[in-house]
Motif scaffolding. Structure first.
Motif, PDB file in Angstrom:
ATOM      1  N   THR A 227       0.995  -1.114  -0.005  1.00 38.76           N
ATOM      2  CA  THR A 227      -0.092  -0.123  -0.209  1.00 38.76           C
ATOM      3  C   THR A 227       0.618   0.950   0.264  1.00 38.76           C
ATOM      4  O   THR A 227       0.044   2.143  -0.276  1.00 38.76           O
ATOM      5  N   GLU A 228       2.088   1.346   0.664  1.00 34.73           N
ATOM      6  CA  GLU A 228       2.796   2.469   0.583  1.00 34.73           C
ATOM      7  C   GLU A 228       3.139   2.347  -0.900  1.00 34.73           C
ATOM      8  O   GLU A 228       3.678   3.231  -0.305  1.00 34.73           O
ATOM      9  N   PHE A 229       3.037   2.041  -2.227  1.00 35.42           N
ATOM     10  CA  PHE A 229       3.405   2.862  -3.042  1.00 35.42           C
ATOM     11  C   PHE A 229       2.337   2.916  -3.758  1.00 35.42           C
ATOM     12  O   PHE A 229       2.814   3.282  -4.940  1.00 35.42           O
ATOM     13  N   VAL A 230       1.429   3.155  -3.189  1.00 40.02           N
ATOM     14  CA  VAL A 230       0.360   4.135  -4.180  1.00 40.02           C
ATOM     15  C   VAL A 230      -0.395   4.740  -3.234  1.00 40.02           C
ATOM     16  O   VAL A 230      -1.213   5.576  -3.236  1.00 40.02           O
ATOM     17  N   THR A 231      -0.014   4.923  -1.816  1.00 37.85           N
ATOM     18  CA  THR A 231      -0.685   6.080  -0.475  1.00 37.85           C
ATOM     19  C   THR A 231       0.486   6.706  -0.415  1.00 37.85           C
ATOM     20  O   THR A 231       1.635   6.455  -0.171  1.00 37.85           O
ATOM     21  N   THR A 232       0.362   7.804  -0.126  1.00 37.97           N
ATOM     22  CA  THR A 232       0.597   8.955   0.828  1.00 37.97           C
ATOM     23  C   THR A 232       0.955   8.604   2.268  1.00 37.97           C
ATOM     24  O   THR A 232       0.715   9.712   3.337  1.00 37.97           O
ATOM     25  N   GLU A 233      -0.693   8.117   2.748  1.00 37.39           N
ATOM     26  CA  GLU A 233      -0.952   7.899   4.217  1.00 37.39           C
ATOM     27  C   GLU A 233      -1.512   6.645   3.991  1.00 37.39           C
ATOM     28  O   GLU A 233      -1.223   5.838   3.253  1.00 37.39           O
ATOM     29  N   PHE A 234      -1.236   5.796   5.754  1.00 34.99           N
ATOM     30  CA  PHE A 234      -1.167   4.614   6.222  1.00 34.99           C
ATOM     31  C   PHE A 234      -2.985   3.781   5.739  1.00 34.99           C
ATOM     32  O   PHE A 234      -3.888   4.812   6.988  1.00 34.99           O
ATOM     33  N   TRP A 235      -2.878   3.485   5.656  1.00 30.69           N
ATOM     34  CA  TRP A 235      -5.124   3.141   5.680  1.00 30.69           C
ATOM     35  C   TRP A 235      -5.909   2.715   6.471  1.00 30.69           C
ATOM     36  O   TRP A 235      -6.833   3.100   6.648  1.00 30.69           O
ATOM     37  N   ASP A 236      -5.268   2.102   7.822  1.00 31.59           N
ATOM     38  CA  ASP A 236      -5.068   1.930   9.072  1.00 31.59           C
ATOM     39  C   ASP A 236      -5.407   3.216   9.819  1.00 31.59           C
ATOM     40  O   ASP A 236      -5.906   3.659  10.923  1.00 31.59           O
ATOM     41  N   ALA A 237      -4.308   4.054   9.875  1.00 28.62           N
ATOM     42  CA  ALA A 237      -4.396   5.129  10.652  1.00 28.62           C
ATOM     43  C   ALA A 237      -5.245   5.833  10.149  1.00 28.62           C
ATOM     44  O   ALA A 237      -5.543   6.904  11.166  1.00 28.62           O
ATOM     45  N   VAL A 238      -6.171   6.435   9.064  1.00 29.58           N
ATOM     46  CA  VAL A 238      -6.829   7.573   8.701  1.00 29.58           C
ATOM     47  C   VAL A 238      -8.410   7.121   8.732  1.00 29.58           C
ATOM     48  O   VAL A 238      -9.394   7.363   9.145  1.00 29.58           O
ATOM     49  N   ASN A 239      -7.745   5.596   9.759  1.00 25.82           N
ATOM     50  CA  ASN A 239      -9.415   4.980  10.106  1.00 25.82           C
ATOM     51  C   ASN A 239      -9.644   4.492  12.013  1.00 25.82           C
ATOM     52  O   ASN A 239     -10.938   4.753  12.811  1.00 25.82           O
ATOM     53  N   PHE A 240      -8.324   3.752  12.296  1.00 25.66           N
ATOM     54  CA  PHE A 240      -8.560   2.995  12.924  1.00 25.66           C
ATOM     55  C   PHE A 240      -7.455   3.906  14.612  1.00 25.66           C
ATOM     56  O   PHE A 240      -7.009   2.763  15.599  1.00 25.66           O
ATOM     57  N   SER A 241      -6.889   5.029  14.440  1.00 22.82           N
ATOM     58  CA  SER A 241      -6.313   5.033  15.068  1.00 22.82           C
ATOM     59  C   SER A 241      -6.533   6.223  16.440  1.00 22.82           C
ATOM     60  O   SER A 241      -7.412   6.357  16.676  1.00 22.82           O
ATOM     61  N   HIS A 242      -5.904   5.590  17.594  1.00 22.32           N
ATOM     62  CA  HIS A 242      -6.176   5.769  19.031  1.00 22.32           C
ATOM     63  C   HIS A 242      -6.941   5.296  19.749  1.00 22.32           C
ATOM     64  O   HIS A 242      -8.188   6.335  20.097  1.00 22.32           O
ATOM     65  N   GLY A 243      -7.333   3.494  18.408  1.00 20.22           N
ATOM     66  CA  GLY A 243      -8.566   2.853  19.380  1.00 20.22           C
ATOM     67  C   GLY A 243     -10.043   3.203  18.750  1.00 20.22           C
ATOM     68  O   GLY A 243     -11.257   3.314  18.990  1.00 20.22           O
ATOM     69  N   ALA A 244      -9.880   4.233  17.738  1.00 21.19           N
ATOM     70  CA  ALA A 244     -11.498   4.348  17.114  1.00 21.19           C
ATOM     71  C   ALA A 244     -11.704   2.709  16.116  1.00 21.19           C
ATOM     72  O   ALA A 244     -10.434   2.663  15.598  1.00 21.19           O
TER      73      ALA A 244
END
Ligand SMILES: [Zn+2]
Length: 464
Positions: A227-244
């Motif tokens: 995924t790093e080769f096609v995105t500039t941010e992690f797929w999970d950080a944008v959804n599941f950060s800090h217990g979300a």
């Protein structure tokens, strides 16, 4: 002339003695949110196949399921040219492995890990048509209870990065699994954002390879995420950060790289692989190959006096009669005649026995009882009973070692545990991951992990 000749001889000698350098290249294939990550995995797998290099793709259970439901037979076929590992069932959906295993002990935690993860292993196996060969935790969501569960799930290699446990930046055995973990200076990568090529990474590879060659051989660990080769941010950080933990309908896709940027990233990896491949004596290996490379010799009967002598010097791994043994193996060698992998204790026992000696008959009963416990549970006991009193496992092991060759009453010896230094001590730092709740502290997991230090020992290249 003479000096040149000596130089040439030295050079020839160093070439002759150069140990093999193995590179394990692995990809955490986990992004089930952004479909472009499927294409990235496809492209990387094909590029590597074209280079004649086999890598290891550690696939998340849900990723395998979405590849199937999106009809990506092409991706599944391309990845199948490489080794397939397992990277948890849901990765970052809460609770993650460390989040739930923090509330469990060792034995019940292993059962809970197996309950939650067996379905994911089965799905990866069904989709790829074969048993995944390794596991590695999502982020820093590591836990010691995973090891017995993974063995039961048929997985024998732990391939990931983290600092909870490790021995001198090289592979080791822990919990009965071959670990490539905490590889320190032998773990690095070409940076994807370094331009067309990361020449600093090439230099670092050359220096590391030279060092390992001189040391008789070794392993370099390199990893990416497709995924790093096609995105500039992690797929999970944008959804599941800090217990979300949003519902699926509310998941967002990560920001994308432009097609030109992705192309440049594929080029960085390809050039890095070409650079490594060009060095004589370098071999790319998969998690599957590691099992053969670091295969253990068949256990043989050992002189109990030699085992006792090593154990009496301190409770830690060591070479006994040419065999590298964990403390648990030394103890089983004394109890059963041959070393055997069994789990460490599930809790810290303590010594309440207050006298300086133990009557020989009472100690013989304690030894027989311990032997029975180990046979029944394939695990070392937390403590050993002498009547109503107890000896901690370490004190029992040291006392047993001290008693070998003595027929009279047994002198109580305090065990000196040496292996704790191979474990991290800061539960916040070691489990620091943007997905974990703020302030998450895995300290209790490190306490459990240390108990399993009884199973810890360096892995040796077979034939070395
Ligand atoms: Zn991951």
């Amino acid at each position: 002339m003479k000096r040149a000749l000596i130089g040439l001889l030295l050079w020839a000698a160093s070439c002759w003695a150069a140990g093999p350098v193995y590179v394990v290249l692995w990809f955490d294939t986990e992004d089930y949110v952004e479909p472009a990550a499927d294409d990235a995995a496809l492209r990387i797998a094909k590029d590597l196949t074209a280079e004649g290099v086999r890598a290891t793709f550690k696939v998340v259970g849900e990723k395998a399921r979405v590849l199937e439901s999106r009809g990506r037979r092409d991706v599944i076929a391309a990845l199948s040219q490489h080794a397939i590992g397992y990277h948890s069932n849901w990765h970052s959906v809460h609770p993650t492995p460390a989040e739930y295993l923090l509330r469990f002990g060792f034995v019940d935690g292993a059962a809970e890990f197996e309950r939650r993860e067996a379905g994911g292993v089965a799905d990866v196996k069904r989709v790829f048509g074969r048993q995944p060969v390794c596991y590695g935790q999502p982020g820093s969501s590591w836990a010691p209870q995973a090891a017995p569960a993974l063995r039961r799930l048929g997985i024998q290699v732990y391939l990931d990065e983290g600092d909870q446990v490790g021995i001198d930046n090289q592979p080791f055995w822990y919990g009965g699994l071959l670990h490539v973990y905490n590889m320190g200076k032998n773990q690095f990568r070409a940076q994807l954002n370094a331009g067309a090529e990361d020449t600093a990474a090439n230099r670092r590879f050359d220096e590391t390879a030279l060092h390992l060659e001189a040391a008789g051989g070794g392993l370099i660990s390199i990893y990416y995420h497709p995924t790093e080769f096609v995105t500039t941010e992690f797929w999970d950080a944008v959804n599941f950060s800090h217990g979300a933990n949003p519902e699926r309908a509310d998941w967002h896709t990560p920001r994308r790289r432009t097609p030109e940027e992705s192309e440049r990233c594929y080029g960085v990896l390809r050039r890095f692989v070409q650079h490594m491949k060009a060095r004589p004596g370098v071999r790319f290996v998969t998690a599957e190959d590691l099992r053969t490379l670091y295969a253990e010799p068949a256990p043989k009967a050992l002189d109990p006096r030699a085992v006792a002598e090593r154990l009496s010097r301190g409770i830690g791994f060591g070479d006994v009669g040419g065999a590298m043994l964990s403390p648990a193996e030394m103890l089983t060698a004394l109890l059963e005649g041959k070393p055997r992998m069994v789990d460490g204790p599930s809790a810290a026992g303590r010594t309440t026995y207050a006298r300086e000696t133990i009557p020989a008959a009472a100690f013989a009963r304690a030894v027989a009882d311990t032997r029975d416990f180990v046979r029944r549970f394939d695990r070392l006991p937390d403590q050993v009973f002498v009547g109503a009193e107890s000896l901690s496992l370490a004190d029992f092991a040291a006392t047993l070692a001290g008693s070998i060759g003595h027929a009279e009453d047994v002198r109580l010896v305090r065990g000196n545990v040496e292996f704790t230094r191979y474990f991290a001590t800061d539960g916040r730092r070691s489990f620091n991951w943007v997905i974990h709740p703020e302030g998450f502290d895995g300290g209790p997991l490190l306490d459990l992990a240390r108990l399993q230090g009884w199973t810890l020992k360096p892995a040796r290249l077979a034939g070395k």
